[in-house]
Write an enzyme that holds these catalytic residues in place. Structure first.
Site, PDB file in Angstrom:
ATOM      1  N   ARG A  56       0.499  -1.413   0.055  1.00 10.80           N
ATOM      2  CA  ARG A  56       0.171   0.298  -0.020  1.00 10.80           C
ATOM      3  C   ARG A  56       0.342   1.449  -0.484  1.00 10.80           C
ATOM      4  O   ARG A  56       1.631   1.540   0.128  1.00 10.80           O
ATOM      5  CB  ARG A  56      -0.932  -0.183   1.306  1.00 10.80           C
ATOM      6  CG  ARG A  56      -1.726  -0.870   1.174  1.00 10.80           C
ATOM      7  CD  ARG A  56      -2.493  -0.866   2.573  1.00 10.80           C
ATOM      8  NE  ARG A  56      -4.030  -2.008   3.206  1.00 10.80           N
ATOM      9  CZ  ARG A  56      -3.728  -2.887   3.462  1.00 10.80           C
ATOM     10  NH1 ARG A  56      -2.047  -3.417   4.095  1.00 10.80           N
ATOM     11  NH2 ARG A  56      -4.199  -4.182   4.140  1.00 10.80           N
ATOM     12  N   LYS A  65      -1.590  -2.253   7.731  1.00 13.69           N
ATOM     13  CA  LYS A  65      -2.161  -1.415   7.901  1.00 13.69           C
ATOM     14  C   LYS A  65      -2.826  -1.962   9.240  1.00 13.69           C
ATOM     15  O   LYS A  65      -3.083  -3.536   9.381  1.00 13.69           O
ATOM     16  CB  LYS A  65      -3.252  -1.762   6.860  1.00 13.69           C
ATOM     17  CG  LYS A  65      -4.656  -0.913   7.055  1.00 13.69           C
ATOM     18  CD  LYS A  65      -5.138  -0.826   5.954  1.00 13.69           C
ATOM     19  CE  LYS A  65      -7.143  -0.057   6.124  1.00 13.69           C
ATOM     20  NZ  LYS A  65      -7.121  -0.076   4.820  1.00 13.69           N
ATOM     21  N   HIS A  96      -2.430   1.960  -5.866  1.00  9.16           N
ATOM     22  CA  HIS A  96      -4.045   1.188  -5.551  1.00  9.16           C
ATOM     23  C   HIS A  96      -3.865  -0.026  -6.694  1.00  9.16           C
ATOM     24  O   HIS A  96      -3.973  -1.292  -6.323  1.00  9.16           O
ATOM     25  CB  HIS A  96      -4.598   1.398  -4.523  1.00  9.16           C
ATOM     26  CG  HIS A  96      -5.195   0.713  -2.573  1.00  9.16           C
ATOM     27  ND1 HIS A  96      -4.000   0.930  -2.633  1.00  9.16           N
ATOM     28  CD2 HIS A  96      -6.580  -0.029  -2.762  1.00  9.16           C
ATOM     29  CE1 HIS A  96      -4.713  -0.215  -1.876  1.00  9.16           C
ATOM     30  NE2 HIS A  96      -5.946  -0.610  -2.025  1.00  9.16           N
ATOM     31  N   ARG A 152      -0.942  -2.867  -6.358  1.00  6.72           N
ATOM     32  CA  ARG A 152      -1.352  -3.678  -5.511  1.00  6.72           C
ATOM     33  C   ARG A 152      -2.220  -4.500  -5.921  1.00  6.72           C
ATOM     34  O   ARG A 152      -2.399  -6.078  -5.866  1.00  6.72           O
ATOM     35  CB  ARG A 152      -1.401  -2.534  -4.357  1.00  6.72           C
ATOM     36  CG  ARG A 152      -2.151  -4.063  -2.747  1.00  6.72           C
ATOM     37  CD  ARG A 152      -2.363  -3.253  -1.683  1.00  6.72           C
ATOM     38  NE  ARG A 152      -3.501  -4.150  -0.907  1.00  6.72           N
ATOM     39  CZ  ARG A 152      -2.521  -4.565   0.171  1.00  6.72           C
ATOM     40  NH1 ARG A 152      -1.490  -5.005  -0.366  1.00  6.72           N
ATOM     41  NH2 ARG A 152      -4.006  -5.109   0.859  1.00  6.72           N
ATOM     42  N   HIS A 193      -4.377  -9.214   4.873  1.00  7.20           N
ATOM     43  CA  HIS A 193      -5.910  -8.414   4.964  1.00  7.20           C
ATOM     44  C   HIS A 193      -5.863  -8.795   5.943  1.00  7.20           C
ATOM     45  O   HIS A 193      -5.469  -9.619   6.729  1.00  7.20           O
ATOM     46  CB  HIS A 193      -6.762  -8.950   3.411  1.00  7.20           C
ATOM     47  CG  HIS A 193      -6.458  -8.709   2.439  1.00  7.20           C
ATOM     48  ND1 HIS A 193      -6.729  -9.119   1.262  1.00  7.20           N
ATOM     49  CD2 HIS A 193      -6.467  -7.152   2.239  1.00  7.20           C
ATOM     50  CE1 HIS A 193      -7.124  -7.909   0.036  1.00  7.20           C
ATOM     51  NE2 HIS A 193      -6.479  -7.123   1.022  1.00  7.20           N
ATOM     52  N   TYR A 244     -10.950 -11.337  -5.490  1.00 13.24           N
ATOM     53  CA  TYR A 244      -9.760 -12.194  -6.290  1.00 13.24           C
ATOM     54  C   TYR A 244      -9.924 -13.471  -7.021  1.00 13.24           C
ATOM     55  O   TYR A 244     -10.182 -12.947  -8.085  1.00 13.24           O
ATOM     56  CB  TYR A 244      -8.010 -11.721  -5.579  1.00 13.24           C
ATOM     57  CG  TYR A 244      -7.648 -10.335  -5.370  1.00 13.24           C
ATOM     58  CD1 TYR A 244      -7.591  -9.263  -6.014  1.00 13.24           C
ATOM     59  CD2 TYR A 244      -7.732  -9.523  -4.179  1.00 13.24           C
ATOM     60  CE1 TYR A 244      -7.228  -7.852  -5.572  1.00 13.24           C
ATOM     61  CE2 TYR A 244      -8.317  -8.634  -4.108  1.00 13.24           C
ATOM     62  CZ  TYR A 244      -6.977  -7.523  -4.424  1.00 13.24           C
ATOM     63  OH  TYR A 244      -6.904  -6.302  -3.811  1.00 13.24           O
TER      64      TYR A 244
END
Length: 331
Positions: free
Chosen positions: A165, A191, A268, A271, A294, A303
């Site tokens: 990210r 994150k 993004h 990614r 995630h 995905y």
């Protein structure tokens, strides 16, 4: 600790934001917290009345009934994702107040919230677009005022081959790239404070080595100390959010692929391209989850679902299938 049960909502919002600031969220996240809290709080008064200033609204006024009405008014003109985000912010706010002993309980479980749809992946369009982008950026172009293709290529390669990210790229240090030759990895501050490790292959390793060598030539050996930021601007200063976004945009323009970058994705999209190609090559949702950092398996599953849809579309485009459909007619 003094009694805060008579405190105003405005004052308590500031205390909550101060508490959240210690967790080092991005400025954009803090601004979203403030916006969601103040916007809904201003809707807690009577329907047609002029809203009271938040420093005059006592926290004791925020009953489940009042919060349901405020969220109903808040939700009317807004998308489900915005309402879901605001609900989560208020749930965190009341959890903070309960922990501080300001309120006896959290009213948010009594307030309905919509199911937020998972965002759809937005990879670069075109089978060979990532390769075209990297090849174009690797070439030094005379039109640039101060070309630094080694640095630009390192940024794109980290996003395309490690799925980082924007905030993760900016947080990298020189020492974040570790391991011996053949076993290189990058340690990522993910994150929500979730660290992860992403293996890097020989190609990306060589790109990073070439970039750091070019940086030594530009700024000297002291510029690549282990605690130095990995990504810097053309003056040797730490690369910042706006500078990184501009760098990626300029790379798209130089490669002539601006029309293949999904709207609203920009950096993004790199990614998303990394994750989509993992899914196309058979990676499981659990593997994608670990590599991308995630919080939930559902985010990674999107995905795989998109890839399955692309495969079906490719099969459907086969002209033999179209001929066969014409022969047998509709089912």
């Amino acid at each position: 600790m003094h009694d805060k049960t008579g405190e105003s909502v405005g004052r308590l919002i500031e205390e909550f934001l101060t508490d959240r600031a210690t967790r080092k969220p991005s400025p954009h996240t803090l601004a979203a917290y403030r916006r969601d809290l103040t916007t809904v709080a201003l809707l807690t008064g009577p329907g047609e009345a002029t809203p009271l200033p938040l420093d005059q609204v006592p926290v004791t006024a925020l009953s489940p009934r009042v919060m349901r009405a405020a969220f109903a008014r808040f939700a009317a003109p807004r998308a489900a994702a915005s309402v879901h985000r605001a609900w989560s912010t208020w749930n965190s706010f009341f959890s903070f107040l309960v922990a501080e002993g300001v309120v006896p309980g959290n009213p948010m479980p009594a307030v309905g919230r919509p199911r937020a749809p998972l965002p759809r992946p937005k990879p670069l369009r075109g089978e060979d677009t990532p390769e075209e982008l990297l090849a174009a950026v690797a070439r030094e172009q005379g039109r640039q005022r101060d070309p630094w293709p080694e640095r630009d290529l390192a940024v794109l390669a980290l996003a395309l081959c490690a799925g980082l990210r924007l905030s993760e790229l900016l947080a990298l240090r020189v020492a974040s790239v570790t391991g011996r030759a053949g076993e290189r990895r990058v340690d990522v501050a993910g994150k929500g404070g979730r660290p992860r490790t992403v293996p890097i292959e020989a190609g990306l390793d060589r790109v990073l080595v070439g970039y750091l060598d070019s940086r030594r030539r530009r700024f000297g050996a002291r510029s690549v100390r282990p605690d130095s930021p990995l990504l810097v601007d053309r003056r040797g200063e730490p690369l910042r959010r706006g500078g990184l976004q501009y760098l990626v945009e300029s790379c798209y323009r130089r490669a002539g692929i601006g029309d293949r970058v999904p709207r609203g994705a920009r950096l993004h999209a790199l990614r998303h391209t990394f994750a989509t190609r993992l899914a196309e090559d058979g990676a499981s949702a659990a593997e994608i989850m670990r590599l991308l950092g995630h919080a939930s398996l559902a985010s990674s599953q999107t995905y795989i679902e998109v890839t399955a849809g692309q495969q079906r579309a490719a099969v459907a485009s086969n002209r033999t299938n179209r001929v066969l459909a014409g022969l047998v007619g509709p089912v």
